[in-house]
Design a protein around this motif. Structure first.
Motif, PDB file in Angstrom:
ATOM      1  N   TYR A   1      42.060  27.918  -3.419  1.00  0.00           N
ATOM      2  CA  TYR A   1      43.048  28.864  -3.276  1.00  0.00           C
ATOM      3  C   TYR A   1      43.746  28.977  -1.870  1.00  0.00           C
ATOM      4  O   TYR A   1      43.155  28.651  -0.870  1.00  0.00           O
ATOM      5  CB  TYR A   1      42.873  30.410  -3.991  1.00  0.00           C
ATOM      6  CG  TYR A   1      41.728  31.115  -2.787  1.00  0.00           C
ATOM      7  CD1 TYR A   1      40.683  31.093  -3.158  1.00  0.00           C
ATOM      8  CD2 TYR A   1      42.236  31.790  -1.866  1.00  0.00           C
ATOM      9  CE1 TYR A   1      39.675  31.562  -2.295  1.00  0.00           C
ATOM     10  CE2 TYR A   1      41.243  32.352  -0.876  1.00  0.00           C
ATOM     11  CZ  TYR A   1      39.912  32.220  -1.300  1.00  0.00           C
ATOM     12  OH  TYR A   1      39.108  33.111  -0.232  1.00  0.00           O
TER      13      TYR A   1
ATOM     14  N   VAL B   1      46.524  29.313  -6.588  1.00  0.00           N
ATOM     15  CA  VAL B   1      45.092  28.632  -7.049  1.00  0.00           C
ATOM     16  C   VAL B   1      45.158  27.569  -7.840  1.00  0.00           C
ATOM     17  O   VAL B   1      45.919  27.463  -8.839  1.00  0.00           O
ATOM     18  CB  VAL B   1      44.307  29.724  -7.330  1.00  0.00           C
ATOM     19  CG1 VAL B   1      44.502  30.175  -8.785  1.00  0.00           C
ATOM     20  CG2 VAL B   1      42.907  29.024  -7.488  1.00  0.00           C
TER      21      VAL B   1
ATOM     22  N   VAL C   1      40.327  35.065  -9.475  1.00  0.00           N
ATOM     23  CA  VAL C   1      39.710  34.305  -8.418  1.00  0.00           C
ATOM     24  C   VAL C   1      38.523  34.896  -7.571  1.00  0.00           C
ATOM     25  O   VAL C   1      38.964  36.257  -7.096  1.00  0.00           O
ATOM     26  CB  VAL C   1      40.637  33.648  -7.463  1.00  0.00           C
ATOM     27  CG1 VAL C   1      39.824  32.682  -6.632  1.00  0.00           C
ATOM     28  CG2 VAL C   1      41.763  32.862  -8.067  1.00  0.00           C
TER      29      VAL C   1
END
Lengths: 390, 390
Positions: free
Chosen positions: A343, A348, A386
């Motif tokens: 990322y 990402v 994430v």
């Protein structure tokens, strides 16, 4: 087989805080306070100059006779008259008879004669006794994580010891006939053992520096004995390999024979499906998959929060971030996916090789994208969760 | 007096990479590769089963005689006929005469008779020799940071030692007559020394675990001698206190007398204006302000990138994030401000007490908001740069 969220709940509920220990402040980085701390002193302990300049009594006068000097560390006990001033430095004791400090840049001085050119407000540039914290006031509440700044603050109050939660003692148990220690010749059919070093390093990143590694061949008897020894001397047992359905995978049987209660086995996820979690009294056991990338994924997602809970942390999971995924992604597996990813500020990207055997992708990744089991399609630029690591 | 950006450039240009050393992979977490690493073996080193199941030769047959077993670690050297199959487990050697593995769930077995119910594609479930990496291929390029996954990958290739940049040896030199070590009675006018413990802890967060602390009174002669000794035995000297304009601040003079070249002194910022940075050959010296919060701010913003540069990192500064500030903020100082702040997913809040003497705010902060010197007003919800720490 359970879902990821359920597994995380079971782990959080069944990982217990470690016993409390007294710890030197100087050694306490990364520990969590098990008892609130109150200040034993006023800070500052006396009225303190915030400037290099002159201390005097605020009033009508603008000219003073400089009669003394208060440098940091001095205790000036003389009587200071209203027409007198004291040369003073940052951090120094402000004499009791004075109330204000003028910056040296706002004065002119000829021998001992001081002329204030720009008069400060009354009480300016004086840090009051106890201004930062008063004796008896709360310094840090229970559950505070000890950071460098916290160590500095405790030390400046003269505190040398605090009560914290112990860190768990961790054993790593590696199983498998195929494993050869690095540094040796590699016979046909064998591979180098790498998970123990990898997990040891991952433990270091959360402040668990000493780990003991045990290695055992694929034998039920030997595995039972190794598990017994680990449970006797360690708070956490991380087992690598030997937990899938193969005939030679003795780990689960060895755990149950040792009185470990199975809390779950198998999670609806990829990688890392055959993860086992169990407890015996306050001790916890993870049997991690043998494939290195699966093993490390399970460590970060599951073992990491369990260890943080034991260490007394309130925020135990990897922090979640939202980033825009750079390409479409389909999830036809019906499983929650943890994808090795890279990322940046906003985006990402899913990295190319996601094989559970391959660590090279993990080594260049800085996070895991989580695609929930019930999401079949993520569009490019859609936000995904994430989990950053490293 | 220079601006923040200029100071950061001078530091990056004048901090040199440390010499290279050979390091055990097991001890290399957080080090940076000084030499590219190539694989000494194929990985996997042989054709490896990706499943628990049966190895056979793909063709017209669906029935096989099970003649042998290949468990992980075995090397099966027998001749396998086209009508024969081998019981095989995940990670095990796939016999040379076979090319495909069928999952056990897709078979039925009666004694030694195997019936394949669902035929896999030819070569399915076999990891090719060198599929992950081939002998001689690049494992990691120079400047790779060694993470737990990297340690795992190096170990699985049988690599035990790598060449990395050394970590710098750091001396902390604390100056000031007013300082008393914690654990002692506090005489009037004195305060407890806390910066050395705080800086030691901050160094630990970037993997510099051993630091030597020197303490010296406010005396030019003693300060000169202490600086000389630090420069003789350490790569980095972090000096706490003694660098402001007060008559008793001898540090700068002691540095210059020891042949340290001043690269800057004073930055147009708050807190931490009187920061000194200098070099002598490959050694660097920071004289940090004595106020604890100023000292820690200067450590994170300036000393941290210098140390990371020396350790071989390419990304040396604290990562920058953009967050929406929760309230209006005015900057009438004409200086760049580093504000102790607490950020969440989207927002960032300036914490209440920003005094440079106060560490308690720093202890609850998780980042610094940067307000550039030429920005006089930030509106609520405007994006600002946040430097996360801890």
């Amino acid at each position: 087989m359970i879902q990821v969220a359920e597994a995380l709940n079971i782990i959080a509920e069944n990982s217990c805080k470690m016993p409390i220990t007294k710890m030197k402040v100087s050694k306490s980085l990364g520990y969590v306070l098990a008892e609130a701390v109150y200040s034993p002193i006023n800070m500052p302990p006396f009225r303190q100059s915030a400037m290099d300049g002159y201390a005097f009594t605020h009033g009508d006068l603008t000219q003073f006779e400089v009669v003394s000097t208060s440098q940091a560390g001095d205790f000036l006990d003389e009587k200071i008259q209203r027409n007198q001033a004291v040369r003073i430095f940052t951090g120094a004791f402000v004499p009791d008879d004075t109330d204000t400090v003028v910056m040296q840049e706002h004065t002119t001085r000829t021998d001992n004669l001081l002329q204030i050119e720009k008069m400060p407000a009354a009480c300016a540039n004086v840090r009051e006794k106890g201004e930062q914290i008063k004796k008896g006031e709360l310094v840090f509440d229970v559950n505070t994580v000890i950071t460098p700044a916290a160590i500095g603050f405790l030390a400046c109050l003269g505190i040398t010891k605090i009560k914290v939660y112990q860190k768990p003692k961790v054993a790593i148990l590696v199983t498998g006939n195929e494993l050869v220690p690095a540094g040796n010749k590699l016979p046909k059919g064998k591979i180098y053992e790498s998970n123990s070093l990898m997990i040891e390093a991952a433990l270091q990143t959360i402040g668990i520096k000493k780990t003991t590694v045990f290695k055992v061949k694929d034998s039920l008897k030997k595995t039972i004995k190794a598990v017994e020894s680990c449970l006797a001397h360690f708070d956490v047992v991380l087992i690598s390999g030997g937990i899938s359905v193969g005939d030679y995978d003795y780990v689960k049987e060895a755990l149950l024979k040792n009185g470990v209660t199975e809390l779950f086995y198998k999670i609806n996820q990829k990688p890392g499906k055959p993860l086992f979690f169990g407890t015996k009294e306050n001790k916890i056991v993870f049997a991690l998959p043998g494939n290195p990338a699966s093993s490390l994924t399970c460590f970060y997602v599951y073992a990491f929060p369990a260890l943080k809970k034991m260490m007394g942390f309130e925020a135990i999971h990897l922090p979640e971030m939202k980033k825009k995924i750079s390409t479409d992604f389909k999830n036809t597996s019906g499983k929650t996916l943890f994808l090795k990813a890279l990322y940046g500020d906003e985006k990402v990207t899913v990295l190319e090789s996601q094989s559970s055997a391959m660590l090279n992708t993990f080594a260049v990744a800085n996070g895991l994208i989580v695609i929930p089991h019930d999401i079949t399609h993520v569009m490019a630029n859609q936000e995904v969760v994430v989990l950053p690591f490293n």
